[in-house]
Design a protein around this motif. Sequence first.
Motif, short mmCIF file in Angstrom:
data_model
loop_
_atom_site.label_atom_id
_atom_site.label_comp_id
_atom_site.label_asym_id
_atom_site.label_seq_id
_atom_site.Cartn_x
_atom_site.Cartn_y
_atom_site.Cartn_z
N THR A 20 92.24 94.58 86.85
CA THR A 20 91.93 94.08 85.52
C THR A 20 92.35 95.11 84.46
O THR A 20 91.51 95.65 83.72
N PRO A 21 93.63 95.43 84.39
CA PRO A 21 94.08 96.51 83.51
C PRO A 21 93.99 96.15 82.02
O PRO A 21 94.19 95.00 81.64
N SER A 22 93.71 97.17 81.21
CA SER A 22 93.78 96.98 79.76
C SER A 22 95.22 97.14 79.30
O SER A 22 95.61 96.60 78.27
N THR A 93 92.83 106.01 83.13
CA THR A 93 91.65 105.29 82.67
C THR A 93 91.84 105.02 81.18
O THR A 93 92.65 105.68 80.52
N PRO A 94 91.08 104.09 80.61
CA PRO A 94 91.17 103.86 79.16
C PRO A 94 90.86 105.13 78.36
O PRO A 94 91.51 105.39 77.34
N ALA A 95 89.93 105.94 78.81
CA ALA A 95 89.59 107.19 78.11
C ALA A 95 90.78 108.16 78.13
O ALA A 95 91.07 108.81 77.12
N GLU A 96 91.46 108.24 79.26
CA GLU A 96 92.64 109.11 79.35
C GLU A 96 93.75 108.61 78.43
O GLU A 96 94.42 109.41 77.76
N GLU A 97 93.94 107.31 78.38
CA GLU A 97 94.95 106.75 77.49
C GLU A 97 94.61 107.05 76.02
O GLU A 97 95.48 107.41 75.24
N GLN A 98 93.33 106.91 75.69
CA GLN A 98 92.89 107.18 74.31
C GLN A 98 93.14 108.65 73.94
O GLN A 98 93.62 108.94 72.85
N ARG A 99 92.82 109.56 74.86
CA ARG A 99 93.06 110.99 74.60
C ARG A 99 94.56 111.26 74.37
O ARG A 99 94.93 112.04 73.49
N GLU A 100 95.42 110.60 75.16
CA GLU A 100 96.86 110.78 74.98
C GLU A 100 97.30 110.30 73.60
O GLU A 100 98.10 110.95 72.94
N LYS A 101 96.77 109.17 73.16
CA LYS A 101 97.13 108.63 71.85
C LYS A 101 96.68 109.58 70.73
O LYS A 101 97.39 109.77 69.75
N GLU A 102 95.49 110.15 70.89
CA GLU A 102 94.98 111.09 69.88
C GLU A 102 95.83 112.36 69.83
O GLU A 102 96.07 112.90 68.76
N LYS A 103 96.30 112.84 70.99
CA LYS A 103 97.18 114.02 71.03
C LYS A 103 98.49 113.73 70.32
O LYS A 103 99.03 114.60 69.63
#
Length: 106
Positions: A20-22, A93-103
């Motif tokens: 169930t990927p985002s 994970t969604p959190a890892e993806e979010q951190r990448e976007k913030e970087k």
Amino acid sequence: MASMTPLEDAMRDKIAHAFTPSTLIIRNDSHKHAHHAAMEGSTSKETHFHVTIVSDSFESKMQPARHRMVYALFKEEMAREGGLHALQLKTKTPAEEQREKEKEKA
């Protein structure tokens, strides 16, 4: 009408049901590998894929375990003559993806 990408379609369906990927990105890189010796005589245009999966299913799992989860889905396709030959995986994970976007913004 038959699909021009039956393996890619099957991959998308299996990944969607299992994780169930985002985010799910599947890129067919088979054309980049058609000249390799291992592909000699292969008529398949669906042998090599780059796949990015972002899913909560990967929470608290290290990359090797995540990759094993994905490879387990495609055991039959990889064993089949002329089938799936290689997967390049990005599993987050969604959190890892979010951190990448913030970087990237910084």
